[in-house]
Design a protein around this motif. Structure first.
Motif, PDB file in Angstrom:
ATOM      1  N   GLY A   1       0.813  -1.221   0.000  1.00  0.00           N
ATOM      2  CA  GLY A   1       0.000   0.000   0.000  1.00  0.00           C
ATOM      3  C   GLY A   1       0.839   1.259   0.000  1.00  0.00           C
ATOM      4  N   ARG A   2       1.987   1.225  -0.698  1.00  0.00           N
ATOM      5  CA  ARG A   2       2.897   2.360  -0.732  1.00  0.00           C
ATOM      6  C   ARG A   2       3.187   2.757  -2.176  1.00  0.00           C
ATOM      7  NH1 ARG A   2       2.470   5.005   3.212  1.00  0.00           N
ATOM      8  NH2 ARG A   2       4.568   5.911   3.052  1.00  0.00           N
ATOM      9  N   PRO A   3       3.451   4.047  -2.418  1.00  0.00           N
ATOM     10  CA  PRO A   3       3.773   4.502  -3.779  1.00  0.00           C
ATOM     11  C   PRO A   3       5.150   4.000  -4.208  1.00  0.00           C
ATOM     12  CG  PRO A   3       4.097   6.285  -2.211  1.00  0.00           C
ATOM     13  CD  PRO A   3       3.466   5.158  -1.436  1.00  0.00           C
ATOM     14  N   THR A   4       5.320   3.872  -5.531  1.00  0.00           N
ATOM     15  CA  THR A   4       6.614   3.439  -6.079  1.00  0.00           C
ATOM     16  C   THR A   4       6.971   4.353  -7.251  1.00  0.00           C
ATOM     17  OG1 THR A   4       5.469   1.831  -7.484  1.00  0.00           O
ATOM     18  CG2 THR A   4       6.326   1.043  -5.378  1.00  0.00           C
ATOM     19  N   VAL A   5       7.125   5.612  -6.950  1.00  0.00           N
ATOM     20  CA  VAL A   5       7.291   6.631  -8.004  1.00  0.00           C
ATOM     21  C   VAL A   5       8.694   7.218  -8.041  1.00  0.00           C
ATOM     22  CG1 VAL A   5       4.850   7.224  -8.027  1.00  0.00           C
ATOM     23  CG2 VAL A   5       6.394   8.413  -6.448  1.00  0.00           C
ATOM     24  N   LEU A   6       9.623   6.632  -7.283  1.00  0.00           N
ATOM     25  CA  LEU A   6      10.973   7.186  -7.221  1.00  0.00           C
ATOM     26  C   LEU A   6      11.968   6.227  -7.878  1.00  0.00           C
ATOM     27  CD1 LEU A   6      10.984   8.505  -3.540  1.00  0.00           C
ATOM     28  CD2 LEU A   6      10.705   9.840  -5.631  1.00  0.00           C
ATOM     29  N   PRO A   7      12.117   6.282  -9.205  1.00  0.00           N
ATOM     30  CA  PRO A   7      13.062   5.385  -9.876  1.00  0.00           C
ATOM     31  C   PRO A   7      14.502   5.687  -9.467  1.00  0.00           C
ATOM     32  CG  PRO A   7      12.305   7.078 -11.388  1.00  0.00           C
ATOM     33  CD  PRO A   7      11.468   7.217 -10.158  1.00  0.00           C
ATOM     34  N   VAL A   8      15.316   4.655  -9.484  1.00  0.00           N
ATOM     35  CA  VAL A   8      16.734   4.801  -9.157  1.00  0.00           C
ATOM     36  C   VAL A   8      17.529   4.667 -10.450  1.00  0.00           C
ATOM     37  CG1 VAL A   8      18.641   3.952  -7.762  1.00  0.00           C
ATOM     38  CG2 VAL A   8      16.295   3.751  -6.907  1.00  0.00           C
ATOM     39  N   PRO A   9      18.167   5.724 -10.927  1.00  0.00           N
ATOM     40  CA  PRO A   9      18.892   5.652 -12.198  1.00  0.00           C
ATOM     41  C   PRO A   9      20.031   4.635 -12.146  1.00  0.00           C
ATOM     42  CG  PRO A   9      18.628   7.928 -11.461  1.00  0.00           C
ATOM     43  CD  PRO A   9      18.218   7.061 -10.316  1.00  0.00           C
ATOM     44  N   SER A  10      20.349   4.085 -13.302  1.00  0.00           N
ATOM     45  CA  SER A  10      21.429   3.102 -13.378  1.00  0.00           C
ATOM     46  C   SER A  10      22.736   3.650 -12.843  1.00  0.00           C
ATOM     47  CB  SER A  10      21.619   2.642 -14.829  1.00  0.00           C
ATOM     48  OG  SER A  10      20.471   2.004 -15.314  1.00  0.00           O
ATOM     49  N   ILE A  11      23.003   4.914 -13.147  1.00  0.00           N
ATOM     50  CA  ILE A  11      24.263   5.503 -12.718  1.00  0.00           C
ATOM     51  C   ILE A  11      24.367   5.545 -11.194  1.00  0.00           C
ATOM     52  CG2 ILE A  11      23.422   7.907 -12.760  1.00  0.00           C
ATOM     53  CD1 ILE A  11      26.189   8.675 -13.862  1.00  0.00           C
TER      54      ILE A  11
END
Length: 459
Positions: free
Chosen positions: A400-410
């Motif tokens: 029940g949590r948002p997942t909107v913070l992508p982690v860049p490959s770098i």
């Protein structure tokens, strides 16, 4: 407060279900993986007068819980009552009643009074019911699944199984699963001070193993190896990862190869890292080795079993995917950031994640112990691998949590280096073709179903 729960278990009678509860390992199998429970001591089993002391951790605090068993009626019921602990009063009656022509109704009745003061107010009826709902939803599903796994081979002899890595995530679960089914487990331990009944000494670093302790063993399950993701891969760390696997496997394989009347089955760990970075290619067990450090490790790891194969021992090499359990592994490390709303896809999110529910992995090992036609490489993964972005979304929904913070490959590479590139940004789309062809049945084929079961979020 009084709470009752019940579950129908078809085709397995009350005495068989009761016997499962009376064997070593039952408490550990019924303890949910999201709970942090340590058994401090126990005596007398579940018969009248039997005692157990637990240490339960919740966040930064912990408490001791002492319980005594009473009202034991073989094949029918037993009760545990609090001697001392967090509750003002606690009593749990476990009953096993006939259902239909050959089934069982498992019935649990809990009577409790919360403690006085602020702690008691926090444990209100709604909170207590929600937590018990989670607990028994998990318990009944695992109980039914475990009983079904054991029933599938109930006409076969009970085994004596030696396990390396028996205290790890997979090893400890396998150990308790086997003992509840009436099998005998021998743990291989590296410290001479830990040797006691049910343990055999070995030391891969010096090539020493107590061969006599393996004389009565039917099969060896080899799970030991240094953790892959315990920190950045320095050259020293990479040597440890590789040598811990090859030395241990070589020692086991050569020992079994030279024994007379020793174990005739070796189940040895490997990993889907064998395939390297393969994009969206569907990977069955016939696919060649890929590139990278993990692929090199897995190839040498598997080759170390050759002495046992040449000696005519049946060897099963399990190329395991990401094992799902909040008790450890990748999922255990993911939970905190995801619960804080900081979870997100890694890199492009397109890399495939080959996963397997911990309970299905235990079931597959059990299947491999008995299925004499199964040998060689077996992909120990669920039939439905998913891209990282889909895995991220599923875990977010379950929590029940948002997942909107992508982690860049770098960023992944900057923080984790080579480990981040191979273990987090590379992917494998492995399919368990051989396991399915041999008749193995997965109880958690879908990712979200597995996550909900393991995290107690089945509603």
């Amino acid at each position: 407060m009084k709470f009752t729960y019940q579950e129908e278990i078809p085709d397995i009678g009350p005495e068989e279900v009761f016997d499962w509860h009376e064997r070593p390992g039952a408490l550990e199998r019924l303890t949910p993986p999201w709970g942090n429970v340590e058994v401090l001591s126990r005596s007398g089993g579940i018969r009248d007068g039997g005692k157990i002391s637990l240490r339960i951790k919740q966040g930064p605090t912990s408490f001791r819980w002492d319980l005594m068993h009473r009202d034991y009626v073989h094949g029918r019921q037993f009760r545990d009552e609090q001697i001392s602990g967090p509750m003002k009063q606690w009593s749990h009656t476990h009953s096993f009643l006939p259902s239909g022509s050959s089934g069982t109704r498992a019935h649990d009745e809990i009577e409790m009074e919360p403690p006085l003061g602020l702690a008691g107010k926090a444990l209100g009826p709604v909170f207590v019911k929600n937590e018990l709902d989670r607990l028994f939803g998990f318990r009944y599903r695992r109980l039914s699944n475990d009983l079904a796994r054991h029933r599938a081979y109930s006409d076969k002899k009970r085994l004596t199984v030696a396990i390396t890595g028996a205290s790890g995530l997979v090893g400890s679960s396998l150990r308790h699963f086997l003992t509840t089914g009436g099998h005998k487990v021998i743990s291989l331990v590296r410290e001479s001070s830990e040797v006691r009944e049910g343990c055999v000494f070995w030391d891969p670093s010096t090539g020493v193993i107590d061969e006599k302790g393996l004389k009565e063993v039917d099969a060896v399950v080899h799970l030991a190896g240094a953790p892959i993701a315990a920190g950045r891969w320095t050259e020293a760390r990479k040597r440890s990862i590789k040598q811990s696997r090859i030395r241990g496997t070589d020692l086991i394989a050569r020992t079994l190869a030279t024994m007379e009347n020793g174990p005739r089955t070796l189940i040895s760990s490997s990993a889907v890292g064998f395939y390297g970075n393969r994009g969206s290619d569907i990977l069955n067990e016939t696919m060649p080795v890929g590139g990278g450090f993990l692929a090199d490790v897995c190839e040498d790891w598997e080759n170390a079993t050759v002495p046992a194969e040449r000696a005519g021992i049946r060897v099963v090499k399990l190329r395991t995917g990401i094992v799902l359990s909040p008790q450890g592994g990748a999922l255990g490390q993911m939970l905190l950031p995801f619960k804080m709303g900081a979870g997100g896809r890694l890199g492009s999110g397109k890399q495939y994640m080959s996963w397997i529910d911990l309970d299905d992995l235990i079931g597959m090992i059990y299947h491999a112990l008995y299925e004499g036609s199964l040998s060689g490489v077996v992909n120990a993964t669920a039939p439905t691998p998913v891209p990282n972005a889909a895995f991220t979304s599923a875990l977010g929904r379950v929590l029940g949590r948002p997942t909107v913070l992508p982690v860049p490959s770098i960023a992944v590479k900057a923080v984790f280096g080579e480990l981040g590139k191979e273990a987090l940004l590379w992917g494998q789309r492995a399919i368990p073709q051989k396991a399915l062809s041999s008749g193995f049945k997965f109880f958690s084929e879908g990712l979200e179903d597995s996550l909900r079961f393991q995290l107690g979020r089945m509603d």
